[in-house]
Design an enzyme around this catalytic site. Sequence first.
Site, PDB file in Angstrom:
ATOM      1  N   HIS A  34       0.831  -1.212   0.000  1.00  9.17           N
ATOM      2  CA  HIS A  34       0.000   0.000   0.000  1.00  9.17           C
ATOM      3  C   HIS A  34       0.863   1.258   0.000  1.00  9.17           C
ATOM      4  O   HIS A  34       0.485   2.282   0.573  1.00  9.17           O
ATOM      5  CB  HIS A  34      -0.973   0.003   1.195  1.00  9.17           C
ATOM      6  CG  HIS A  34      -2.102  -0.967   1.001  1.00  9.17           C
ATOM      7  ND1 HIS A  34      -3.239  -0.648   0.304  1.00  9.17           N
ATOM      8  CD2 HIS A  34      -2.241  -2.260   1.383  1.00  9.17           C
ATOM      9  CE1 HIS A  34      -4.046  -1.701   0.284  1.00  9.17           C
ATOM     10  NE2 HIS A  34      -3.460  -2.701   0.920  1.00  9.17           N
ATOM     11  N   ASP A  36       2.508   2.030  -3.116  1.00  8.03           N
ATOM     12  CA  ASP A  36       2.675   2.479  -4.512  1.00  8.03           C
ATOM     13  C   ASP A  36       1.849   3.732  -4.808  1.00  8.03           C
ATOM     14  O   ASP A  36       2.353   4.693  -5.381  1.00  8.03           O
ATOM     15  CB  ASP A  36       2.428   1.351  -5.534  1.00  8.03           C
ATOM     16  CG  ASP A  36       1.104   0.622  -5.408  1.00  8.03           C
ATOM     17  OD1 ASP A  36       0.316   0.933  -4.497  1.00  8.03           O
ATOM     18  OD2 ASP A  36       0.856  -0.266  -6.254  1.00  8.03           O
ATOM     19  N   GLY A 120      -7.937 -14.191  -6.441  1.00  8.50           N
ATOM     20  CA  GLY A 120      -8.163 -13.583  -5.128  1.00  8.50           C
ATOM     21  C   GLY A 120      -7.113 -13.937  -4.095  1.00  8.50           C
ATOM     22  O   GLY A 120      -7.310 -13.721  -2.906  1.00  8.50           O
ATOM     23  N   GLU A 159      -7.857  -0.808 -14.788  1.00 10.75           N
ATOM     24  CA  GLU A 159      -8.452  -0.995 -13.454  1.00 10.75           C
ATOM     25  C   GLU A 159      -9.232   0.252 -13.032  1.00 10.75           C
ATOM     26  O   GLU A 159     -10.351   0.166 -12.540  1.00 10.75           O
ATOM     27  CB  GLU A 159      -7.354  -1.245 -12.397  1.00 10.75           C
ATOM     28  CG  GLU A 159      -6.538  -2.482 -12.616  1.00 10.75           C
ATOM     29  CD  GLU A 159      -7.148  -3.729 -11.982  1.00 10.75           C
ATOM     30  OE1 GLU A 159      -8.179  -3.631 -11.306  1.00 10.75           O
ATOM     31  OE2 GLU A 159      -6.562  -4.804 -12.188  1.00 10.75           O
ATOM     32  N   ASP A 171       1.555  -3.882  -9.425  1.00  7.07           N
ATOM     33  CA  ASP A 171       1.238  -5.195  -9.989  1.00  7.07           C
ATOM     34  C   ASP A 171       1.536  -5.246 -11.485  1.00  7.07           C
ATOM     35  O   ASP A 171       2.155  -6.183 -11.992  1.00  7.07           O
ATOM     36  CB  ASP A 171      -0.241  -5.535  -9.759  1.00  7.07           C
ATOM     37  CG  ASP A 171      -0.599  -5.480  -8.282  1.00  7.07           C
ATOM     38  OD1 ASP A 171       0.314  -5.370  -7.450  1.00  7.07           O
ATOM     39  OD2 ASP A 171      -1.797  -5.532  -7.973  1.00  7.07           O
TER      40      ASP A 171
HETATM   41  C1  GLA Z   1      -3.066  -4.275  -4.862  1.00  5.91           C
HETATM   42  C2  GLA Z   1      -2.909  -3.109  -5.833  1.00  5.91           C
HETATM   43  C3  GLA Z   1      -1.468  -2.576  -5.828  1.00  5.91           C
HETATM   44  C4  GLA Z   1      -0.971  -2.306  -4.407  1.00  5.91           C
HETATM   45  C5  GLA Z   1      -1.274  -3.490  -3.496  1.00  5.91           C
HETATM   46  C6  GLA Z   1      -0.956  -3.203  -2.057  1.00  5.91           C
HETATM   47  O1  GLA Z   1      -2.339  -5.382  -5.290  1.00  5.91           O
HETATM   48  O2  GLA Z   1      -3.257  -3.488  -7.142  1.00  5.91           O
HETATM   49  O3  GLA Z   1      -1.376  -1.427  -6.624  1.00  5.91           O
HETATM   50  O4  GLA Z   1      -1.505  -1.118  -3.901  1.00  5.91           O
HETATM   51  O5  GLA Z   1      -2.637  -3.890  -3.568  1.00  5.91           O
HETATM   52  O6  GLA Z   1       0.407  -2.995  -1.897  1.00  5.91           O
END
Ligand code: GLA
Length: 386
Positions: A34, A36, A120, A159, A171
């Site tokens: 959390h 990014d 998930g 997204e 990601d």
């Molecule tokens: C998900 C989001 C990422 C990142 C993570 C937490 O995977 O897609 O962008 O924020 O949660 O690190």
Amino acid sequence: MNIEYVRSRFIKHFDGKTGSIYASPGRINLIGEHTDYNGGFVFPGAIDKGIMCEIRPNGTNTVMAYSIDLKDRVEFKIEDPIGPKTSWARYIYGVIQEMRKRGVDVKGFNTAFSGDIPLGAGMSSSAALESCFAFALNDIFGDNKVDKWGIVLGGQATEHNYCGVKCGIMDQFASVFGKEGKLMRLDCNSREFEYFPFKPEGYRLVLIDTKVKHELASSAYNDRRKNCENTVAALKRKYSDRSINTLRDADWEMLESVKEDITDEDMKRATYVLGEKERVLAVCDALEQNDYETVGKKMYETHDGLSKDYEVSCEELDFLVQVARNNNVTGSRMMGGGFGGCTINLVKNELYDAFIADATSQYAEKYGKKPSVYDVVISDGAHKVI
Ligand code: GLA
């Protein structure tokens, strides 16, 4: 992932002809969760599980897509202003629109795809799907005119604009830029990154899946992002003479000074984010000295922050982390967006078997289901297969 399997389904469900096959992986993240979308650092790597698709232009303006795993078929027109309702097809539709915005003249095609990332589980199956199609469409219809960052940003925008999740870039970045045997430290503010060889002598990295399905889109993720934006807004008001764009630009003193201007919840979230920024840097230093004990200690601290201050863990994840502590595992924490999915564990070779056996049996006894266990293999990012 099995090329023959994808090909045989593609042949069966369309006109018997073959096309080109592409693959793109899911990811793990060692630390930096959390962070990014807060302009911080992340430490992901691509894994040996992902999405594979076969594609062949069909000379029309219609996309005919088949999900091999769900045995579901969806058709839509490229220029349809709304797009399909089916959630997996929305990713493909969104990627098409985002690649068109970036100058790729996408025409109709047939496609079948399959994946082996557990859905998930926090290993980014959706980012793998996006980057697989973005990479393929750029190759087939765009002569590779969009660079790798364009593919990453196109996936993220999919997204945001078509699937309702205001995710960061970790990601999609990992899925596109991944390299075998290497983790990547990405500065999400400047987008500079470095490859780090990751071969911890004497340790293994293993994921344990709670099999609790997380729902990123279920607004909790977007709520966390909003918490952070509230604090940034308060900081901007207070420090109007400074350039503050994300929590990356704040230090502890600044945060303390806006305490009265934000809610207790916003404060807790920001406390986690500032702490995580320091932990990622500490992990980088520790990795340079092969000090995996410090890496592990920081992983536990991250978990505590995610669980207590960021509140994105769940009972099952907390349980597995506690089992790791009880087994003297070097480091353990929930991974990814949260609310379910996997823990990532750094464990000494000699403790591995006992830990996995204990975690599996204790979890099964308490929750009535066996968790899945995945050894992490760091692999290459999006590519053409044949
Ligand atoms: C998900 C989001 C990422 C990142 C993570 C937490 O995977 O897609 O962008 O924020 O949660 O690190």
